[in-house]
Write a protein that holds these residues in place. Structure first.
Motif, PDB file in Angstrom:
ATOM      1  N   ARG A  76       0.848  -1.192   0.000  1.00 42.60           N
ATOM      2  CA  ARG A  76       0.000   0.000   0.000  1.00 42.60           C
ATOM      3  C   ARG A  76       0.884   1.243   0.000  1.00 42.60           C
ATOM      4  NH1 ARG A  76      -5.020   0.831   4.220  1.00 42.60           N
ATOM      5  NH2 ARG A  76      -5.869   2.719   3.313  1.00 42.60           N
ATOM      6  N   GLU A  77       0.548   2.183  -0.868  1.00 41.29           N
ATOM      7  CA  GLU A  77       1.215   3.489  -0.872  1.00 41.29           C
ATOM      8  C   GLU A  77       0.135   4.541  -0.741  1.00 41.29           C
ATOM      9  OE1 GLU A  77       3.795   4.248  -4.169  1.00 41.29           O
ATOM     10  OE2 GLU A  77       4.959   2.423  -3.853  1.00 41.29           O
ATOM     11  N   GLY A  78      -0.012   5.098   0.440  1.00 40.38           N
ATOM     12  CA  GLY A  78      -1.095   6.056   0.665  1.00 40.38           C
ATOM     13  C   GLY A  78      -2.433   5.367   0.499  1.00 40.38           C
ATOM     14  N   ASP A  79      -3.260   5.883  -0.369  1.00 42.01           N
ATOM     15  CA  ASP A  79      -4.576   5.297  -0.594  1.00 42.01           C
ATOM     16  C   ASP A  79      -4.574   4.287  -1.741  1.00 42.01           C
ATOM     17  OD1 ASP A  79      -5.659   6.814   1.430  1.00 42.01           O
ATOM     18  OD2 ASP A  79      -6.185   8.477   0.084  1.00 42.01           O
ATOM     19  N   THR A  80      -3.410   4.015  -2.297  1.00 42.47           N
ATOM     20  CA  THR A  80      -3.335   3.147  -3.465  1.00 42.47           C
ATOM     21  C   THR A  80      -2.669   1.812  -3.119  1.00 42.47           C
ATOM     22  OG1 THR A  80      -3.115   5.088  -4.877  1.00 42.47           O
ATOM     23  CG2 THR A  80      -2.483   2.978  -5.842  1.00 42.47           C
ATOM     24  N   TYR A  81      -3.297   0.730  -3.528  1.00 49.34           N
ATOM     25  CA  TYR A  81      -2.685  -0.594  -3.405  1.00 49.34           C
ATOM     26  C   TYR A  81      -2.022  -0.939  -4.740  1.00 49.34           C
ATOM     27  CZ  TYR A  81      -4.936  -1.540   1.057  1.00 49.34           C
ATOM     28  OH  TYR A  81      -5.303  -1.497   2.366  1.00 49.34           O
ATOM     29  N   ILE A  82      -0.832  -1.519  -4.649  1.00 47.35           N
ATOM     30  CA  ILE A  82      -0.070  -1.855  -5.852  1.00 47.35           C
ATOM     31  C   ILE A  82       0.264  -3.337  -5.833  1.00 47.35           C
ATOM     32  CG2 ILE A  82       2.048  -1.423  -7.152  1.00 47.35           C
ATOM     33  CD1 ILE A  82       2.030   1.358  -5.714  1.00 47.35           C
ATOM     34  N   ALA A  83      -0.093  -4.019  -6.899  1.00 50.23           N
ATOM     35  CA  ALA A  83       0.274  -5.428  -7.079  1.00 50.23           C
ATOM     36  C   ALA A  83       1.322  -5.457  -8.180  1.00 50.23           C
ATOM     37  CB  ALA A  83      -0.946  -6.254  -7.482  1.00 50.23           C
ATOM     38  N   SER A  84       2.525  -5.921  -7.854  1.00 50.37           N
ATOM     39  CA  SER A  84       3.619  -5.779  -8.819  1.00 50.37           C
ATOM     40  C   SER A  84       4.387  -7.073  -9.021  1.00 50.37           C
ATOM     41  CB  SER A  84       4.575  -4.682  -8.350  1.00 50.37           C
ATOM     42  OG  SER A  84       5.128  -4.997  -7.090  1.00 50.37           O
ATOM     43  N   TRP A  85       4.918  -7.186 -10.207  1.00 50.48           N
ATOM     44  CA  TRP A  85       5.777  -8.310 -10.597  1.00 50.48           C
ATOM     45  C   TRP A  85       7.103  -7.698 -11.024  1.00 50.48           C
ATOM     46  CZ3 TRP A  85       4.625 -11.844 -15.432  1.00 50.48           C
ATOM     47  CH2 TRP A  85       5.564 -12.889 -15.472  1.00 50.48           C
ATOM     48  N   GLU A  86       8.053  -7.741 -10.112  1.00 52.83           N
ATOM     49  CA  GLU A  86       9.315  -7.014 -10.278  1.00 52.83           C
ATOM     50  C   GLU A  86      10.039  -7.422 -11.563  1.00 52.83           C
ATOM     51  OE1 GLU A  86      10.305  -4.904  -7.640  1.00 52.83           O
ATOM     52  OE2 GLU A  86      12.058  -4.178  -8.725  1.00 52.83           O
ATOM     53  N   GLU A  87      10.152  -8.723 -11.793  1.00 50.50           N
ATOM     54  CA  GLU A  87      10.957  -9.205 -12.912  1.00 50.50           C
ATOM     55  C   GLU A  87      10.405  -8.723 -14.259  1.00 50.50           C
ATOM     56  OE1 GLU A  87      11.393 -13.441 -12.972  1.00 50.50           O
ATOM     57  OE2 GLU A  87      13.115 -13.372 -14.343  1.00 50.50           O
ATOM     58  N   ALA A  88       9.083  -8.639 -14.346  1.00 54.22           N
ATOM     59  CA  ALA A  88       8.464  -8.189 -15.599  1.00 54.22           C
ATOM     60  C   ALA A  88       8.284  -6.677 -15.634  1.00 54.22           C
ATOM     61  CB  ALA A  88       7.115  -8.874 -15.788  1.00 54.22           C
ATOM     62  N   GLU A  89       8.662  -6.008 -14.560  1.00 49.74           N
ATOM     63  CA  GLU A  89       8.493  -4.558 -14.446  1.00 49.74           C
ATOM     64  C   GLU A  89       7.047  -4.174 -14.752  1.00 49.74           C
ATOM     65  OE1 GLU A  89      11.457  -2.962 -17.054  1.00 49.74           O
ATOM     66  OE2 GLU A  89      13.084  -3.354 -15.648  1.00 49.74           O
ATOM     67  N   GLU A  90       6.134  -4.924 -14.149  1.00 47.15           N
ATOM     68  CA  GLU A  90       4.722  -4.678 -14.428  1.00 47.15           C
ATOM     69  C   GLU A  90       3.935  -4.612 -13.126  1.00 47.15           C
ATOM     70  OE1 GLU A  90       2.511  -3.067 -16.176  1.00 47.15           O
ATOM     71  OE2 GLU A  90       3.591  -3.975 -17.855  1.00 47.15           O
ATOM     72  N   PHE A  91       2.821  -3.907 -13.164  1.00 47.91           N
ATOM     73  CA  PHE A  91       2.056  -3.725 -11.941  1.00 47.91           C
ATOM     74  C   PHE A  91       0.594  -3.421 -12.263  1.00 47.91           C
ATOM     75  CE2 PHE A  91       1.376   0.881 -12.037  1.00 47.91           C
ATOM     76  CZ  PHE A  91       2.317   1.270 -12.982  1.00 47.91           C
ATOM     77  N   GLY A  92      -0.223  -3.598 -11.237  1.00 43.82           N
ATOM     78  CA  GLY A  92      -1.605  -3.140 -11.293  1.00 43.82           C
ATOM     79  C   GLY A  92      -1.864  -2.338 -10.043  1.00 43.82           C
ATOM     80  N   TYR A  93      -2.863  -1.503 -10.058  1.00 41.01           N
ATOM     81  CA  TYR A  93      -3.143  -0.749  -8.845  1.00 41.01           C
ATOM     82  C   TYR A  93      -4.631  -0.455  -8.713  1.00 41.01           C
ATOM     83  CZ  TYR A  93      -2.896   3.426 -11.872  1.00 41.01           C
ATOM     84  OH  TYR A  93      -3.081   4.336 -12.860  1.00 41.01           O
ATOM     85  N   GLY A  94      -5.012  -0.131  -7.492  1.00 42.29           N
ATOM     86  CA  GLY A  94      -6.416   0.138  -7.246  1.00 42.29           C
ATOM     87  C   GLY A  94      -6.627   0.617  -5.821  1.00 42.29           C
ATOM     88  N   THR A  95      -7.874   0.787  -5.477  1.00 47.41           N
ATOM     89  CA  THR A  95      -8.189   1.340  -4.160  1.00 47.41           C
ATOM     90  C   THR A  95      -8.134   0.297  -3.055  1.00 47.41           C
ATOM     91  OG1 THR A  95     -10.522   1.011  -4.674  1.00 47.41           O
ATOM     92  CG2 THR A  95      -9.623   3.205  -5.063  1.00 47.41           C
ATOM     93  N   ASP A  96      -8.041  -0.978  -3.401  1.00 49.48           N
ATOM     94  CA  ASP A  96      -7.805  -2.026  -2.409  1.00 49.48           C
ATOM     95  C   ASP A  96      -7.003  -3.141  -3.077  1.00 49.48           C
ATOM     96  OD1 ASP A  96      -9.616  -3.954  -3.644  1.00 49.48           O
ATOM     97  OD2 ASP A  96     -11.229  -2.679  -2.890  1.00 49.48           O
ATOM     98  N   ARG A  97      -6.584  -4.137  -2.287  1.00 48.27           N
ATOM     99  CA  ARG A  97      -5.687  -5.148  -2.844  1.00 48.27           C
ATOM    100  C   ARG A  97      -6.371  -5.990  -3.914  1.00 48.27           C
ATOM    101  NH1 ARG A  97      -2.726  -8.303   0.862  1.00 48.27           N
ATOM    102  NH2 ARG A  97      -2.997 -10.198  -0.326  1.00 48.27           N
ATOM    103  N   PHE A  98      -7.680  -6.156  -3.782  1.00 47.23           N
ATOM    104  CA  PHE A  98      -8.393  -6.966  -4.769  1.00 47.23           C
ATOM    105  C   PHE A  98      -8.501  -6.215  -6.108  1.00 47.23           C
ATOM    106  CE2 PHE A  98      -9.928  -7.919  -0.475  1.00 47.23           C
ATOM    107  CZ  PHE A  98      -9.430  -9.204  -0.367  1.00 47.23           C
ATOM    108  N   ALA A  99      -8.750  -4.925  -6.014  1.00 51.51           N
ATOM    109  CA  ALA A  99      -8.784  -4.108  -7.234  1.00 51.51           C
ATOM    110  C   ALA A  99      -7.402  -4.069  -7.880  1.00 51.51           C
ATOM    111  CB  ALA A  99      -9.257  -2.694  -6.899  1.00 51.51           C
ATOM    112  N   ALA A 100      -6.365  -4.000  -7.060  1.00 53.39           N
ATOM    113  CA  ALA A 100      -5.003  -3.974  -7.598  1.00 53.39           C
ATOM    114  C   ALA A 100      -4.679  -5.290  -8.307  1.00 53.39           C
ATOM    115  CB  ALA A 100      -4.001  -3.711  -6.471  1.00 53.39           C
ATOM    116  N   LEU A 101      -5.076  -6.410  -7.702  1.00 54.92           N
ATOM    117  CA  LEU A 101      -4.818  -7.709  -8.327  1.00 54.92           C
ATOM    118  C   LEU A 101      -5.642  -7.874  -9.601  1.00 54.92           C
ATOM    119  CD1 LEU A 101      -4.547 -10.043  -5.207  1.00 54.92           C
ATOM    120  CD2 LEU A 101      -2.777  -9.656  -6.935  1.00 54.92           C
TER     121      LEU A 101
END
Lengths: 141, 85
Positions: A76-101
């Motif tokens: 979580r960064e502030g109000d944003t949840y981030i789901a990330s895959w470091e090796e692929a340099e890719e991510f999703g984000y949203g207002t909660d962890r489920f939205a981020a995933l």
């Protein structure tokens, strides 16, 4: 509001349970036994108790399947949840962890389909990304 | 990074977006896609770290791209030093 874990005995025959998401951090549960009125059960989702790392294996696109679970960090960064895959340099984000995933899933899906389709026009970095994605995703036959 | 700042990046770097539903924008150089970056969907503050990572720039360079100090050709030079072009 109390933390409540539903035991498996909560759903015997004739009992229905349903849930309403009130905010990113709270759920409201309802249990209805036979013909009785629904009983409200307050629930609290503590993101601190959920794992910050998962092997992600859910792709909504029916054309694709996951070969290996994708290692995803969730934070979580502030109000944003981030789901990330470091090796692929890719991510999703949203207002909660489920939205981020969910955003992560859709992002990875579209990236794989796009890079695969346009493989002939990719520079070396994106060829590497496509090679990595192919270790985790494939088109269904 | 705010959504409007990301829009500045799209315009300055002439990032390629094919469809409105796309989740990625691509930096294209001499006909080849060399960088991908995720498109903002607008309702969250964008995570700077991940945009810097995807665009292969540091904090100062990202600020320069959003501001006035770095141009598209400057960005091409950055990518050359990183071996992506």
């Amino acid at each position: 509001m109390s933390d409540t874990i539903l035991p498996p005995t909560i759903t015997p025959a004739g009992t229905q349970a349903s849930f309403i998401k009130e905010s990113p951090d709270s759920l409201k549960g309802f249990v209805q036994r036979d013909t009785q009125s629904p009983e409200s059960i307050p629930l609290t989702v503590s993101n601190d108790e959920l794992p910050p790392f998962v092997y992600f294996g859910t792709i909504h696109d029916p054309r694709l399947q996951i070969i290996h679970g994708i290692p995803v960090d969730i934070r979580r960064e502030g109000d944003t949840y981030i789901a990330s895959w470091e090796e692929a340099e890719e991510f999703g984000y949203g207002t909660d962890r489920f939205a981020a995933l969910d955003d992560f899933s859709r992002t990875i899906t579209q990236l794989f389909v796009t890079l695969d389709r346009e493989e002939d026009t990719l520079g070396p970095g994106l060829v590497e990304t496509l090679t990595l994605l192919r270790q985790y995703l494939q088109f269904r036959e | 990074m705010k959504s409007r700042e990301f829009q500045v990046l799209i315009n300055k770097l002439q990032l390629e977006i094919r469809d409105t539903g796309d989740r990625h924008a691509f930096f294209v150089h001499e006909g080849r896609k060399v960088i991908k970056t995720k498109i903002s969907h607008g309702h969250c503050e964008l995570p700077d770290y991940w945009y810097r990572k995807q665009l292969l720039v540091n904090e100062r360079q990202l600020a320069g791209l959003i501001g006035c100090t770095l141009s598209r050709s400057d960005y091409v030079e950055i990518l050359k030093t990183k071996g992506r072009i």
